[in-house]
Motif scaffolding. Structure first.
Motif, mmCIF file in Angstrom:
data_model
loop_
_atom_site.group_PDB
_atom_site.id
_atom_site.type_symbol
_atom_site.label_atom_id
_atom_site.label_comp_id
_atom_site.label_asym_id
_atom_site.label_seq_id
_atom_site.Cartn_x
_atom_site.Cartn_y
_atom_site.Cartn_z
ATOM 1 N N GLN A 1 47.357 45.720 45.390
ATOM 2 C CA GLN A 1 48.243 46.714 44.799
ATOM 3 C C GLN A 1 49.535 46.835 45.597
ATOM 4 O OE1 GLN A 1 48.230 48.241 42.073
ATOM 5 N NE2 GLN A 1 49.463 50.105 42.266
ATOM 6 N N ALA A 2 49.413 46.855 46.920
ATOM 7 C CA ALA A 2 50.599 46.968 47.771
ATOM 8 C C ALA A 2 51.534 45.782 47.606
ATOM 9 C CB ALA A 2 50.174 47.115 49.234
ATOM 10 N N ALA A 3 50.957 44.624 47.258
ATOM 11 C CA ALA A 3 51.753 43.406 47.078
ATOM 12 C C ALA A 3 52.169 43.198 45.621
ATOM 13 C CB ALA A 3 50.962 42.196 47.569
ATOM 14 N N ASN A 4 51.933 44.215 44.777
ATOM 15 C CA ASN A 4 52.277 44.135 43.348
ATOM 16 C C ASN A 4 51.618 42.943 42.651
ATOM 17 O OD1 ASN A 4 54.032 46.457 43.301
ATOM 18 N ND2 ASN A 4 55.560 45.219 44.376
ATOM 19 N N GLN A 5 50.371 42.676 43.008
ATOM 20 C CA GLN A 5 49.653 41.547 42.422
ATOM 21 C C GLN A 5 48.638 41.968 41.365
ATOM 22 O OE1 GLN A 5 48.744 39.788 46.514
ATOM 23 N NE2 GLN A 5 49.140 37.918 45.372
ATOM 24 N N LEU B 1 48.418 43.777 37.602
ATOM 25 C CA LEU B 1 49.207 44.205 36.445
ATOM 26 C C LEU B 1 48.670 45.517 35.890
ATOM 27 C CD1 LEU B 1 49.517 40.789 34.556
ATOM 28 C CD2 LEU B 1 51.225 41.878 36.045
ATOM 29 N N ASP B 2 49.569 46.386 35.430
ATOM 30 C CA ASP B 2 49.148 47.616 34.771
ATOM 31 C C ASP B 2 48.245 47.278 33.591
ATOM 32 O OD1 ASP B 2 50.492 49.202 36.509
ATOM 33 O OD2 ASP B 2 52.102 49.781 35.137
ATOM 34 N N CYS C 1 45.375 52.677 42.979
ATOM 35 C CA CYS C 1 46.059 51.791 42.025
ATOM 36 C C CYS C 1 46.005 52.423 40.636
ATOM 37 C CB CYS C 1 45.432 50.396 42.019
ATOM 38 S SG CYS C 1 43.632 50.404 42.054
ATOM 39 N N GLY D 1 47.477 52.261 37.879
ATOM 40 C CA GLY D 1 47.732 51.532 36.636
ATOM 41 C C GLY D 1 46.575 50.682 36.127
#
Length: 352
Positions: A303-307, A309-310, A44, A46
């Motif tokens: 991370q794979a689920a875009n949960q 934040l950068d 991950c 970010g």
């Protein structure tokens, strides 16, 4: 510089102790919070990722934080012995702190379902270990019945003093970071730890020690995920023995922590746990037990689920040391090469 005194003395004003409480401590706590740059780059990129290394506690797991308080309060109330059900780490901690206190310790474990490293600890510290032909949840029910007698003090995480001690890990994270993280990710078995961390963060926030609290994210093993599935699992299965629990004692408290923090509880597969287990060891030089790696597997899933934040600060708790369960490590690893004792044969297998 004042030497570390153990979690009770360091966080006394946040704990239910008084001058009349006899303190039983092995100077637990003050465990490393390691920034995991290489691991973050792999899984991950970010986020700012940290690992809370609870395997650095005296008996090799986070259980010591709660056990110092539970056994201290046992002496205060003058109970004659402590008792617990365990998948391993609780038994090791109870046995060690009972030995330090000089009181008998009785441990019920599911026969054949406890890692050898943990069983060895309990035996070496002098606990009376009783194996039952059943699972952890059955063992805990028996212990609860026996501990209705005031002579025995139950020291599983349903003992409120256990969670009081365990909450100090969240306070330590804040002290080490200089703030609260954005997200805190933990393995979930009996669900006491995620409950305790949330309590610690809330109390530190209320005391003005931090300006925010994190989202609490918990991960169960897929074969032992009663909270995720919404029902008791009669025969839980997972390679991660420390979270092989089908009816968590702190189920509702954990749900409260997740809801109040806008977090979640999800599950990861054994394959995902073992992948994270290897990765932590090889990318960061940290050997944790398989259950610990459920938190890192959870980060990968988030991370794979875009949960995530950068720029988020994410802390994973690694609950126990890898030497608790060396068999799993050996079972999934290549065996050492054997060659003759010559420079040429050794040089032939080097791969740089």
């Amino acid at each position: 510089m004042i030497p570390w005194r153990g979690v009770i003395e360091e966080y006394r004003k946040f704990l239910p102790v008084s001058d009349s409480t006899p303190i039983v401590s092995l100077q637990e706590g003050n465990t490393p919070l390691v920034q995991a740059k290489r691991l973050a780059q792999r899984i991950c990129p970010g986020i700012d990722l940290y690992l809370k290394i609870e395997g650095a506690n005296p008996t090799g797991s986070f259980k010591d934080r709660g056990m110092t308080l539970a056994v201290s309060k046992t002496l205060e109330k003058k109970a004659r012995a402590v008792m617990c059900a365990s998948t391993g780490n609780t038994s090791a901690a109870a046995a060690a702190y009972g030995a330090k206190a000089g009181i008998p310790v009785y441990v019920l474990i599911p026969a054949g379902n406890i890692a050898l490293g943990k069983l060895t600890q309990a035996i070496m510290h002098g606990a009376k270990v009783i194996q039952i032909e059943g699972n952890f949840d059955q063992a805990l029910n028996i212990v609860k019945e026996l501990c209705r007698d005031d002579e025995f003090e139950l020291v599983n995480s349903i003992n409120p003093f256990r969670l009081e001690g365990q909450k100090t890990a969240a306070m330590e994270v804040c002290d080490q970071l200089g703030k609260a993280p954005t997200v805190h990710v933990l393995p979930v078995g009996n669900a006491g730890n995620i409950t305790a961390y949330w309590k610690g963060y809330q109390e530190y926030y209320a005391a003005g020690q931090v300006r925010s609290v994190p989202k609490m994210m918990g991960f169960q093993a897929e074969g032992a995920a009663p909270i995720v599935r919404g029902h008791v699992i009669e025969h839980p299965t997972t390679v991660a023995s420390a979270i092989r629990i089908g009816n968590p004692a702190s189920w509702q408290l954990a749900m409260n922590a997740v809801q109040e923090s806008d977090g979640l509880i999800n599950m990861v597969t054994d394959d995902e746990i073992l992948e994270a287990y290897r990765m932590v060891a090889r990318e960061e030089g940290i050997f944790c037990e398989p259950a610990s790696a459920a938190s890192v597997a959870g980060v990968m899933k988030l991370q794979a689920a875009n949960q995530l934040l950068d720029g988020a600060t994410v802390v994973c708790t690694l609950t126990g040391h890898g030497l608790k369960d060396p068999d799993t490590a050996m079972n999934i690893s290549a065996q050492p090469l054997t060659v003759r004792a010559t420079r040429e044969e050794v040089a032939a297998v080097l791969s740089l």
